[in-house]
Design a protein around this motif. Sequence first.
Motif, PDB file in Angstrom:
ATOM      1  N   TYR A 264       0.758  -1.216   0.010  1.00  0.00           N
ATOM      2  CA  TYR A 264       0.106   0.034  -0.053  1.00  0.00           C
ATOM      3  C   TYR A 264       0.695   1.187  -0.061  1.00  0.00           C
ATOM      4  CZ  TYR A 264       0.908   0.758   4.939  1.00  0.00           C
ATOM      5  OH  TYR A 264       1.774   1.006   6.244  1.00  0.00           O
ATOM      6  N   GLN A 274      -3.152   3.729  -2.564  1.00  0.00           N
ATOM      7  CA  GLN A 274      -3.046   2.766  -3.537  1.00  0.00           C
ATOM      8  C   GLN A 274      -2.895   1.421  -2.868  1.00  0.00           C
ATOM      9  OE1 GLN A 274       0.177   4.139  -5.950  1.00  0.00           O
ATOM     10  NE2 GLN A 274      -0.920   5.731  -6.818  1.00  0.00           N
ATOM     11  N   LEU A 275      -3.528   0.429  -3.598  1.00  0.00           N
ATOM     12  CA  LEU A 275      -3.369  -1.095  -2.855  1.00  0.00           C
ATOM     13  C   LEU A 275      -3.315  -1.704  -4.101  1.00  0.00           C
ATOM     14  CD1 LEU A 275      -6.464  -1.228  -0.695  1.00  0.00           C
ATOM     15  CD2 LEU A 275      -4.272  -0.379   0.100  1.00  0.00           C
ATOM     16  N   ASP A 276      -2.204  -2.764  -3.923  1.00  0.00           N
ATOM     17  CA  ASP A 276      -2.037  -3.777  -4.948  1.00  0.00           C
ATOM     18  C   ASP A 276      -3.238  -4.990  -4.836  1.00  0.00           C
ATOM     19  OD1 ASP A 276      -1.291  -5.469  -2.884  1.00  0.00           O
ATOM     20  OD2 ASP A 276       0.739  -5.844  -3.617  1.00  0.00           O
ATOM     21  N   ALA A 279      -3.371  -6.537  -1.407  1.00  0.00           N
ATOM     22  CA  ALA A 279      -3.905  -5.714  -0.384  1.00  0.00           C
ATOM     23  C   ALA A 279      -5.307  -5.383  -0.627  1.00  0.00           C
ATOM     24  CB  ALA A 279      -2.993  -4.305  -0.254  1.00  0.00           C
ATOM     25  N   ALA A 280      -5.855  -5.173  -1.809  1.00  0.00           N
ATOM     26  CA  ALA A 280      -7.271  -5.109  -2.073  1.00  0.00           C
ATOM     27  C   ALA A 280      -8.209  -6.080  -1.637  1.00  0.00           C
ATOM     28  CB  ALA A 280      -7.350  -4.696  -3.695  1.00  0.00           C
ATOM     29  N   HIS A 283      -8.674  -6.409   1.982  1.00  0.00           N
ATOM     30  CA  HIS A 283      -9.711  -5.504   2.683  1.00  0.00           C
ATOM     31  C   HIS A 283     -11.550  -5.830   1.799  1.00  0.00           C
ATOM     32  CE1 HIS A 283      -6.197  -3.001   3.403  1.00  0.00           C
ATOM     33  NE2 HIS A 283      -7.177  -2.469   4.229  1.00  0.00           N
TER      34      HIS A 283
END
Length: 586
Positions: A264, A274-276, A279-280, A283
Amino acid sequence: MTSRHTPTRPRTFRWSHVTLLGLPLLVLLVVGALAMVAVQIQAAVRAYELSTNQTANSQAQAISALLRYARSHAEADWTRYREAMALPDSARKTRDLLRQYGPEGLPQVEQLMIEAGRHPDDVTAMLRLYRWFGTRFMSPTTRDAWRQTDTLTRRLDQEALRLRVIAQHGANPGDIDAILQRIDRVEVALRDTAHSLTLSWAKASRTTTNVLLIGIGLITTVLTLGSALLIRRALNQQSSYTRSLTDARRRWELASAAAGLGLYQLDGNTGTLQLDAAAAAMHGLGTQAISLARTALRAVIVEEDARRTQQEVNEVLQHGQDHRITYRVRHPDGQVRTLEACGRRLPPDHGNTASLIGVLRDVTDVANQAEQALKREAAERVAQEQRAFLSRLSHELRTPLNAILGFAQLLGLGERTSLSDAQRQQVQWILTAGQQLLALIEDVLDLSKVEAGEINLNLERVDVNALMRECLPLLDTARQQHHVTLLNRAAAEPLWVWVDAQRLRQIVINLLSNACKYNRPHGHATIDTRLEGEEVVIDISDDGIGMRPEDAAQLFQPFKRLPSAMTHAEGTGLGLYIVKQLVERM
């Protein structure tokens, strides 16, 4: 004049071309040769480093198998230990051969290393480096670590053989614990030595790389004499830098994927996060990399954690320290996951606001395990306090209870004229109730001693069949009271086992008492003994009230009595539990 100089111009032209082309070609040849040597040296150093890691892994597997063998005494675990030790033993033997014979022992060393499972290419690279430099390419730290590893490997083998002898001739828990403690010390020392070797080989690799790069740079500078060298070096450096960046990116991608990490980055100016893809997904925002406002992310954070998380992030942006923030998120399906964000503040540049960059990982399982561990610890602490209270209470109750029983017995010894029949019956009730209470207190004391490990077992060679015959007269009262017939089918010839005779007698009497109490009138209880392989089996059966399958699953729990048993006979619910504990300790 022109005609005389015409032939010289092509020669001068050709010579300049030869010079211009020859120097780069010479540089290429020299650099290529050095590169080949460098690759071979690096391959050899990497092979040594890989060999060190493989040996350390094999040692770890061997120790793990040895620890399982200490508990199970299973031949399969011993076999796995010996198989895992093949690689460390091979490494030690190769070093012994090299110390004893030097280069003359290389053929035997090569055969031994290949037989131990090392790849032939790695073996060739390692031995080539030894032929070129002997042991001069090794640092004193490496040589000392190898000697220490060999010493520790021998020590591990010695402890393993001691454990083997004890396991085959009767395991003494004290001796096994002592050996396991020594093995644990050897394991720690092996890990430290392996770590030292890894660092040493890594340093050797870096040193080799640096030396080779410096050599190539110097030779290239001498041969190119100018701009050709500068251009070539610039291109080489750019290419090397590009490869390093590519390799670093690939290594990071592999490492993050293997560790389940996500990336992130928070832009302090715009508040954009920004999330790769990883990471997305953590969540619950899909499986693709996304960019969203910081305020939008708060919608998926559990309400109790959202405000705290925002304050911690603001504090990091202002004061600029590394951060580790844990918070919970709620996925669209309602599932709540715990995430941990670890990162660093990027200082502001050109008037911009500071930003954050870091990694995310899902620590839900870790958090749940920690919570469960706390609950188990609390439950065990409560159970220990309960057992301690019962033990103290039993000790305190036994003194006045013995006095009650003593006076009741004195009353029962009086002449018939001194007590009426009703009074004598009441005294008998006092005695019966007191004896039942005393039996409960004795069971509680036995339970406390067994669970605290305070019962010492004196294992000896005992004839099981003779012990069964000794127990039968002690059950006459229970047998007559419940009108049960005891059938002893044990053979007359001896059947020897290693047990604590007193505790085995206690176990048999307890089980036979249950067989009488929970039997039917004029029922039968049977004792049978037999030899199955190397084990002696004692069967105690009855044709009493029996139990349902769901009741059987509740057996061997302290103070647990089955509903059918509670209506049939009195008891404490401790007998079978104490029997199970004694059997397991023997």
